[in-house]
Every structure is written in C-alpha cells, then in structure tokens.
Write a protein that holds these residues in place. Structure first.
Motif, mmCIF file in Angstrom:
data_model
loop_
_atom_site.group_PDB
_atom_site.id
_atom_site.type_symbol
_atom_site.label_atom_id
_atom_site.label_comp_id
_atom_site.label_asym_id
_atom_site.label_seq_id
_atom_site.Cartn_x
_atom_site.Cartn_y
_atom_site.Cartn_z
ATOM 1 N N TRP A 291 0.806 -1.223 0.000
ATOM 2 C CA TRP A 291 0.000 0.000 0.000
ATOM 3 C C TRP A 291 0.839 1.273 0.000
ATOM 4 C CZ3 TRP A 291 -4.857 -0.270 -1.534
ATOM 5 C CH2 TRP A 291 -5.456 -1.547 -1.524
ATOM 6 N N GLN A 292 2.009 1.167 -0.611
ATOM 7 C CA GLN A 292 2.714 2.382 -1.001
ATOM 8 C C GLN A 292 2.017 2.985 -2.227
ATOM 9 O OE1 GLN A 292 5.175 3.484 0.931
ATOM 10 N NE2 GLN A 292 5.181 1.627 2.188
ATOM 11 N N SER A 293 1.466 2.105 -3.061
ATOM 12 C CA SER A 293 0.696 2.509 -4.226
ATOM 13 C C SER A 293 -0.446 1.512 -4.412
ATOM 14 C CB SER A 293 1.572 2.545 -5.485
ATOM 15 O OG SER A 293 2.016 1.228 -5.817
ATOM 16 N N ALA A 294 -1.428 1.886 -5.212
ATOM 17 C CA ALA A 294 -2.566 1.014 -5.469
ATOM 18 C C ALA A 294 -3.184 1.379 -6.806
ATOM 19 C CB ALA A 294 -3.601 1.135 -4.352
ATOM 20 N N HIS A 295 -3.894 0.423 -7.399
ATOM 21 C CA HIS A 295 -4.576 0.677 -8.657
ATOM 22 C C HIS A 295 -5.993 0.130 -8.586
ATOM 23 C CE1 HIS A 295 -2.843 -3.388 -9.121
ATOM 24 N NE2 HIS A 295 -3.927 -3.649 -9.854
ATOM 25 N N VAL A 296 -6.865 0.708 -9.397
ATOM 26 C CA VAL A 296 -8.258 0.271 -9.439
ATOM 27 C C VAL A 296 -8.336 -1.018 -10.244
ATOM 28 C CG1 VAL A 296 -10.592 0.836 -10.228
ATOM 29 C CG2 VAL A 296 -9.147 2.621 -9.221
ATOM 30 N N SER A 297 -8.811 -2.099 -9.593
ATOM 31 C CA SER A 297 -8.921 -3.400 -10.255
ATOM 32 C C SER A 297 -10.367 -3.786 -10.546
ATOM 33 C CB SER A 297 -8.257 -4.483 -9.401
ATOM 34 O OG SER A 297 -8.751 -4.461 -8.069
ATOM 35 N N GLY A 298 -11.319 -2.998 -10.054
ATOM 36 C CA GLY A 298 -12.724 -3.249 -10.331
ATOM 37 C C GLY A 298 -13.534 -2.016 -9.995
ATOM 38 N N GLU A 345 -17.085 -4.663 -12.376
ATOM 39 C CA GLU A 345 -16.584 -4.850 -13.734
ATOM 40 C C GLU A 345 -15.067 -4.744 -13.674
ATOM 41 O OE1 GLU A 345 -18.273 -2.061 -16.405
ATOM 42 O OE2 GLU A 345 -20.350 -2.690 -16.039
ATOM 43 N N ALA A 346 -14.388 -5.776 -14.146
ATOM 44 C CA ALA A 346 -12.922 -5.778 -14.103
ATOM 45 C C ALA A 346 -12.366 -4.635 -14.932
ATOM 46 C CB ALA A 346 -12.387 -7.107 -14.614
ATOM 47 N N GLN A 347 -11.255 -4.052 -14.460
ATOM 48 C CA GLN A 347 -10.618 -2.931 -15.162
ATOM 49 C C GLN A 347 -9.504 -3.432 -16.059
ATOM 50 O OE1 GLN A 347 -11.903 0.498 -14.416
ATOM 51 N NE2 GLN A 347 -13.429 -1.080 -13.920
#
Length: 347
Positions: A291-298, A345-347
């Motif tokens: 959790w230094q970084s994160a991305h939208v996965s859904g 919905e998957a990204q």
C-alpha cells in the motif's frame, strides 16, 4: 427518541441544513479490521435489500454475523438500527445522547458495537451549541444495545470544528477514529484513556477531510480523504509516519472502506454536494507493494444515490445507498433506502 415504528412518519426535516464547507458532507462508515484470511465460502445473499423508514438517512453499515443481519446508523435520528436480509428494520440502540450517528464497527470478540456521534446540523437533536462541535465515540453491547461507554474526543485537539466520522478496531480492541473537520486521528483503548494517534498537515483541506479507514495486520491504517480522494498509509509503530498512497486515478468523494474476501480494498465514493466532480461508484483497489501505491482493479457505477460505505458478508460485499443527496438538497421526504450487493466490472 420517540418509540420506533417503521410505518409511522417522522416529522419533516427543515431545508436549512447548515452553512459552510459548501455542504460537503459524508462519513463513513464501517470498515473491516483487516484483510480477511481464507474462510469457508458462503452462498450469495440477496442482490438488494430495501428497507423503509421516513427520513432515516442511514450513513454507516456493518454486517452482524451473530444475527445474520446488517446494522445501520442514522444522520437524522441518531441510534443504531437492525436491518434483516428481508428488509425488516428495528432499533438496537436508542440513546438521547446521540445526535447523528455515522461510521460504526462491530467488535464481535468483545461483544461491542462502536459508532461515531456528531452534530452537523441535520439531526433531530441538533442544537446551536453542539453544531460542528461534537466528536464522540459511543460504545454499546452488541447483543442488547445497552450503553457501555461514551468517549468525548473533542477536547483532545484544539480546533474550530469537530466531526467524528468513522471508527475501526484493531485486534487488541483499540479503536481508531477520524475527525473530518480537524486534521486528527484518535486512539481509544478498550479501558484506557483516549489520545491523539497522529495529526498531519496532509489531513488538512477545505470542507470534509479525513473519512473512512481500515486496519491492516502489518501494523498500519489506510485512511481516505473525502474532498480530494487521496489515501494515506499511517504507521501504528510510528504514527508520525504518514504517507500518501500513490493511486492511478483520483477518487473525489472517497468515503467508507472495507476489505473484501480477496484481501482487496473496496471504497465507496459519492458526489461532493456543490462540487464539480462526481465519482458515484464503488471501486476495488489492489496493491502489490504494501500500500505504497494502489490501482483500481474493479469498479461499479452507482449513479447519484450517495453511496457511503461498504460491509462484507461472507464472500459478498454490500454497499449502502444512503440518499444523503436528497437530505443535503432538501428534497424530502425520503422513505426508501437500500443495501446493494457489489458486482464489479474488471478494469
């Protein structure tokens, strides 16, 4: 509070809600203590739970596995309410000390339900001397709703305004609480005295700031900031170590959060009333670097229903369609609210 009857209309709310902060309002709500470990899969619950109560305006939600039902808070009435999977609603906590209830968390190991109590000028018990000046953590017996402890957090930090918004509990029972109008995270031990866990310039901003939070078993909190959609990683070993999580998109209106059954972070984001940006979605966030970084996965779009927060029931994630947009803009009354199962919905 008068006796609760789900079919009895409550008195209408006034349209003059409150001034300042451009009517920026939100809260979270409930968040799971930590990313869940593998558990037996549970069959999917209903896709939607509709419940009716005149101008209830729930804000926080949690799933009570001991009764197989949800608990919700209420901006207008205060209190905590039980919502069955069939949509029946009954009070668990009716306490005249509660003005508006926001984020709530179940500490089932200690048979407690914890809820944030504040006054934003929209509650049945709002008063001029308490408006924007209340930050209280209220704790009740989960089985009976009997009061266990009321913790006044307001005096722990000097500030012109206070708003207890969300609460999470760590494995040892320590509660962590956000203040959305002062740049503070509080710490409340099970039996000890409360104190300020940390304060940071990063938490400052216009309108509503710190909002939902979750506990990670590696010893830190993830905290959402409502007005600009940023996330922060706050170390519990060194609370002065506050780092912004690098995200691949902004999430303005970031509200409540919960860990899902995959150990991913589910975040509800709504429309900032009076603002120019509307997220109006539930997003699933993944991280590969602690959790230094994160991305939208859904992602799941919700539309303008003011989704506030999420709760986990087995393998299913549910979100609260709180309709606070109707409250903040005076479009009353509102009789129906809902809890929706999330299908990403998957990204």
């Amino acid at each position: 509070m008068p006796a609760f009857h789900s079919s009895t209309p409550r008195k209408a709310l006034g349209t003059a809600l409150f001034a300042g902060a451009g009517l920026l309002l939100a809260g979270p709500a409930n968040a799971e203590t930590q990313p869940p470990e593998a558990e037996p899969a549970l069959s999917s619950g209903p896709s939607e739970i509709v419940f009716e109560e005149h101008n209830l305006f729930p804000e926080g939600i949690a799933y009570d596995q001991t009764r197989n039902e949800f608990l919700v808070s209420s901006l207008y009435f205060g209190g905590i309410y039980r919502v069955s999977l069939e949509g029946d609603i009954q009070p668990l906590v009716e306490d005249e000390r509660l003005i508006s209830t926001f984020g709530l968390h179940l500490d089932t190991e200690r048979n407690r339900v914890l809820v944030c109590n504040s006054d934003l000028g929209v509650g049945e018990r709002t008063a001029e001397d308490t408006k924007m000046q209340v930050a209280e953590l209220a704790i009740y017996d989960l089985a009976t709703g009997e009061p266990l402890r009321h913790v006044d957090l307001t005096a722990l930090h000097e500030g012109t305004a206070h708003f207890c918004n969300d609460v999470i509990v760590g494995p040892d029972g320590t509660a962590y609480v956000t203040n959305s109008l002062s740049p503070v995270i509080y710490r409340v031990p099970v039996d000890g005295e409360p104190d300020v866990l940390t304060t940071s310039e990063l938490f400052e901003g216009e309108g509503v700031n710190l909002n939902g939070l979750v506990y990670h078993p590696d010893g830190y909190l993830i905290v959402a900031k409502y007005n600009d959609g940023t996330l922060f990683r706050v170390s519990l070993d060194d609370p002065s170590d506050v780092r912004q999580v690098e995200l691949d998109r902004t999430l303005e209106g970031a509200d409540g959060m919960v860990w899902d059954s995959q150990g991913k972070l589910v975040l509800a984001a709504n429309s900032i009333i009076g603002g120019e940006v509307s997220t109006d979605a539930v997003v699933q966030l993944s991280s590969e670097d602690g959790w230094q970084s994160a991305h939208v996965s859904g992602s799941m779009d919700t539309g303008a229903v003011f989704v506030t927060t999420a709760a986990q029931q087995g393998d299913d994630t549910y979100v609260l369609y709180a309709r606070l947009d109707q409250l903040f803009t005076g479009k009353l009354p509102v009789e129906r609210f809902s809890i929706r199962r999330v299908d990403f919905e998957a990204q």
